[in-house]
Design a protein around this motif. Structure first.
Motif, PDB file in Angstrom:
ATOM      1  N   GLY A 137      45.921   8.769  48.090  1.00 20.81           N
ATOM      2  CA  GLY A 137      46.128   7.582  47.277  1.00 20.81           C
ATOM      3  C   GLY A 137      46.775   6.416  47.993  1.00 20.81           C
ATOM      4  O   GLY A 137      46.921   5.337  47.410  1.00 20.81           O
ATOM      5  N   GLY A 138      47.174   6.610  49.235  1.00 18.09           N
ATOM      6  CA  GLY A 138      47.764   5.497  49.968  1.00 18.09           C
ATOM      7  C   GLY A 138      46.714   4.456  50.332  1.00 18.09           C
ATOM      8  O   GLY A 138      45.515   4.658  50.135  1.00 18.09           O
ATOM      9  N   GLY A 139      47.181   3.323  50.853  1.00 24.13           N
ATOM     10  CA  GLY A 139      46.252   2.268  51.250  1.00 24.13           C
ATOM     11  C   GLY A 139      46.950   0.952  51.452  1.00 24.13           C
ATOM     12  O   GLY A 139      48.185   0.891  51.530  1.00 24.13           O
ATOM     13  N   LEU A 140      46.150  -0.097  51.540  1.00 20.93           N
ATOM     14  CA  LEU A 140      46.646  -1.459  51.724  1.00 20.93           C
ATOM     15  C   LEU A 140      46.567  -2.204  50.406  1.00 20.93           C
ATOM     16  O   LEU A 140      45.521  -2.198  49.746  1.00 20.93           O
ATOM     17  N   VAL A 141      47.658  -2.845  50.020  1.00 22.44           N
ATOM     18  CA  VAL A 141      47.708  -3.581  48.754  1.00 22.44           C
ATOM     19  C   VAL A 141      48.550  -4.834  48.954  1.00 22.44           C
ATOM     20  O   VAL A 141      49.461  -4.850  49.796  1.00 22.44           O
ATOM     21  N   GLN A 142      48.242  -5.859  48.181  1.00 23.32           N
ATOM     22  CA  GLN A 142      49.036  -7.086  48.250  1.00 23.32           C
ATOM     23  C   GLN A 142      50.341  -6.920  47.471  1.00 23.32           C
ATOM     24  O   GLN A 142      50.416  -6.116  46.525  1.00 23.32           O
ATOM     25  N   ALA A 143      51.323  -7.684  47.862  1.00 18.66           N
ATOM     26  CA  ALA A 143      52.595  -7.675  47.142  1.00 18.66           C
ATOM     27  C   ALA A 143      52.348  -7.953  45.655  1.00 18.66           C
ATOM     28  O   ALA A 143      51.544  -8.827  45.300  1.00 18.66           O
ATOM     29  N   GLY A 144      53.042  -7.195  44.808  1.00 15.15           N
ATOM     30  CA  GLY A 144      52.861  -7.308  43.376  1.00 15.15           C
ATOM     31  C   GLY A 144      51.823  -6.355  42.815  1.00 15.15           C
ATOM     32  O   GLY A 144      51.714  -6.194  41.592  1.00 15.15           O
ATOM     33  N   GLY A 145      51.072  -5.724  43.700  1.00 10.63           N
ATOM     34  CA  GLY A 145      50.036  -4.795  43.277  1.00 10.63           C
ATOM     35  C   GLY A 145      50.563  -3.401  42.987  1.00 10.63           C
ATOM     36  O   GLY A 145      51.774  -3.157  43.020  1.00 10.63           O
ATOM     37  N   ASP A 171      68.096  14.386  46.493  1.00  6.97           N
ATOM     38  CA  ASP A 171      67.773  13.237  47.333  1.00  6.97           C
ATOM     39  C   ASP A 171      67.920  13.522  48.822  1.00  6.97           C
ATOM     40  O   ASP A 171      67.783  12.616  49.647  1.00  6.97           O
ATOM     41  N   GLU A 172      68.166  14.771  49.184  1.00  4.67           N
ATOM     42  CA  GLU A 172      68.351  15.126  50.589  1.00  4.67           C
ATOM     43  C   GLU A 172      67.122  15.840  51.128  1.00  4.67           C
ATOM     44  O   GLU A 172      66.722  16.897  50.619  1.00  4.67           O
ATOM     45  N   PRO A 173      66.505  15.304  52.183  1.00 10.67           N
ATOM     46  CA  PRO A 173      65.294  15.925  52.732  1.00 10.67           C
ATOM     47  C   PRO A 173      65.489  17.392  53.101  1.00 10.67           C
ATOM     48  O   PRO A 173      64.557  18.194  52.937  1.00 10.67           O
ATOM     49  N   LYS A 174      66.665  17.764  53.576  1.00 11.47           N
ATOM     50  CA  LYS A 174      66.884  19.138  54.035  1.00 11.47           C
ATOM     51  C   LYS A 174      66.814  20.153  52.902  1.00 11.47           C
ATOM     52  O   LYS A 174      66.682  21.364  53.151  1.00 11.47           O
ATOM     53  N   LYS A 175      66.880  19.704  51.661  1.00  5.28           N
ATOM     54  CA  LYS A 175      66.793  20.619  50.525  1.00  5.28           C
ATOM     55  C   LYS A 175      65.374  21.181  50.359  1.00  5.28           C
ATOM     56  O   LYS A 175      65.191  22.264  49.829  1.00  5.28           O
ATOM     57  N   TYR A 176      64.393  20.457  50.824  1.00  5.63           N
ATOM     58  CA  TYR A 176      63.002  20.770  50.521  1.00  5.63           C
ATOM     59  C   TYR A 176      62.397  21.717  51.563  1.00  5.63           C
ATOM     60  O   TYR A 176      62.609  21.544  52.769  1.00  5.63           O
ATOM     61  N   ASP A 177      61.609  22.673  51.063  1.00  4.64           N
ATOM     62  CA  ASP A 177      61.069  23.728  51.918  1.00  4.64           C
ATOM     63  C   ASP A 177      59.709  23.401  52.508  1.00  4.64           C
ATOM     64  O   ASP A 177      59.358  23.872  53.589  1.00  4.64           O
ATOM     65  N   VAL A 178      58.920  22.646  51.761  1.00  4.39           N
ATOM     66  CA  VAL A 178      57.531  22.408  52.140  1.00  4.39           C
ATOM     67  C   VAL A 178      57.242  20.919  52.086  1.00  4.39           C
ATOM     68  O   VAL A 178      57.681  20.240  51.149  1.00  4.39           O
ATOM     69  N   TRP A 179      56.507  20.417  53.067  1.00  5.69           N
ATOM     70  CA  TRP A 179      56.170  18.994  53.154  1.00  5.69           C
ATOM     71  C   TRP A 179      54.665  18.810  53.342  1.00  5.69           C
ATOM     72  O   TRP A 179      54.003  19.633  53.992  1.00  5.69           O
ATOM     73  N   GLY A 180      54.164  17.718  52.772  1.00  4.57           N
ATOM     74  CA  GLY A 180      52.795  17.326  53.043  1.00  4.57           C
ATOM     75  C   GLY A 180      52.706  16.555  54.339  1.00  4.57           C
ATOM     76  O   GLY A 180      53.710  16.338  55.023  1.00  4.57           O
ATOM     77  N   GLN A 181      51.491  16.112  54.656  1.00  5.51           N
ATOM     78  CA  GLN A 181      51.258  15.430  55.925  1.00  5.51           C
ATOM     79  C   GLN A 181      51.548  13.933  55.852  1.00  5.51           C
ATOM     80  O   GLN A 181      51.630  13.261  56.877  1.00  5.51           O
ATOM     81  N   GLY A 182      51.704  13.411  54.658  1.00  2.49           N
ATOM     82  CA  GLY A 182      52.028  12.003  54.464  1.00  2.49           C
ATOM     83  C   GLY A 182      50.817  11.135  54.228  1.00  2.49           C
ATOM     84  O   GLY A 182      49.696  11.461  54.643  1.00  2.49           O
ATOM     85  N   THR A 183      51.020  10.024  53.530  1.00  2.26           N
ATOM     86  CA  THR A 183      49.965   9.041  53.291  1.00  2.26           C
ATOM     87  C   THR A 183      50.560   7.657  53.496  1.00  2.26           C
ATOM     88  O   THR A 183      51.661   7.359  53.039  1.00  2.26           O
ATOM     89  N   GLN A 184      49.817   6.801  54.212  1.00  2.00           N
ATOM     90  CA  GLN A 184      50.326   5.477  54.567  1.00  2.00           C
ATOM     91  C   GLN A 184      50.168   4.516  53.399  1.00  2.00           C
ATOM     92  O   GLN A 184      49.091   4.411  52.806  1.00  2.00           O
ATOM     93  N   VAL A 185      51.241   3.800  53.104  1.00  2.00           N
ATOM     94  CA  VAL A 185      51.213   2.707  52.128  1.00  2.00           C
ATOM     95  C   VAL A 185      51.620   1.432  52.867  1.00  2.00           C
ATOM     96  O   VAL A 185      52.685   1.381  53.483  1.00  2.00           O
ATOM     97  N   THR A 186      50.754   0.419  52.789  1.00  2.00           N
ATOM     98  CA  THR A 186      51.029  -0.857  53.435  1.00  2.00           C
ATOM     99  C   THR A 186      50.931  -1.965  52.393  1.00  2.00           C
ATOM    100  O   THR A 186      49.899  -2.086  51.725  1.00  2.00           O
ATOM    101  N   VAL A 187      52.001  -2.737  52.261  1.00  2.00           N
ATOM    102  CA  VAL A 187      52.044  -3.826  51.293  1.00  2.00           C
ATOM    103  C   VAL A 187      52.111  -5.138  52.059  1.00  2.00           C
ATOM    104  O   VAL A 187      53.063  -5.381  52.810  1.00  2.00           O
ATOM    105  N   SER A 188      51.098  -5.969  51.873  1.00  2.00           N
ATOM    106  CA  SER A 188      51.051  -7.249  52.584  1.00  2.00           C
ATOM    107  C   SER A 188      51.686  -8.350  51.743  1.00  2.00           C
ATOM    108  O   SER A 188      51.621  -8.333  50.520  1.00  2.00           O
ATOM    109  N   SER A 189      52.273  -9.317  52.428  1.00  4.24           N
ATOM    110  CA  SER A 189      52.950 -10.417  51.713  1.00  4.24           C
ATOM    111  C   SER A 189      52.011 -11.567  51.435  1.00  4.24           C
ATOM    112  O   SER A 189      50.888 -11.604  51.922  1.00  4.24           O
TER     113      SER A 189
END
Length: 126
Positions: free
Chosen positions: A8-16, A108-126
C-alpha cells in the motif's frame, strides 16, 4: 510464528491519503499485539501506532494523532494503517510488527516486537 507482508505504500502529494496493509500468515495472528513503525533515512525506527489483539485498544504517536488510524481484521489476518492529511515529514519506510506478548506495555518500543515485515516506502511530496 507469523510472517508479515506490507503493501500500500507509494508516492502521494501533501494532504493526500494512503492505506497500508499488513497481511499475516499463521493461525495465531489474533493473539498478537500489532504495531506500525517508520524509519526515515539515517534515523532510528520510530513508533507510529499499535493495536491490541482484540482491537479494543489503540495507541498513536503524537505526531500522527488525528491523522492516522490503525485497525485490524482478525478474520482476514490483516492490520491496516489509514493515513490522511499526509505531510512531507511522514516520508519513510513503514514497517509492520507483531508481538506475541498479550501485554500492551512498552507498545512503542521496537525491541518489544518479535516479528517484522520487510517494509513499504511512503513518499509525500510537497
Amino acid at each position: 510464528q507469523v510472517q508479515l507482508v506490507e503493501s500500500g505504500g507509494g508516492l502521494v502529494q501533501a494532504g493526500g491519503s494512503l492505506r497500508l496493509s499488513c497481511a499475516a500468515s499463521g493461525r495465531t495472528f489474533s493473539s498478537y499485539l500489532m504495531g506500525w513503525f517508520l524509519q526515515a533515512p539515517g534515523k532510528e525506527r520510530e513508533f507510529v501506532a499499535a493495536i491490541s489483539w482484540s482491537g479494543a485498544y489503540t495507541y498513536y504517536a503524537d505526531s500522527v494523532k488525528g491523522r492516522f488510524t490503525i485497525s485490524r481484521d482478525n478474520v482476514r489476518n490483516t492490520v491496516y494503517l489509514q493515513m490522511n492529511s499526509l505531510k512531507p515529514e511522514d516520508t519513510a519506510v513503514y514497517y509492520c510488527a507483531a508481538d506475541r506478548d498479550l501485554s500492551t506495555a512498552y507498545y512503542d518500543e521496537p525491541k518489544k516486537y518479535d516479528v517484522w515485515g520487510q517494509g513499504t516506502q511512503v513518499t509525500v511530496s510537497s
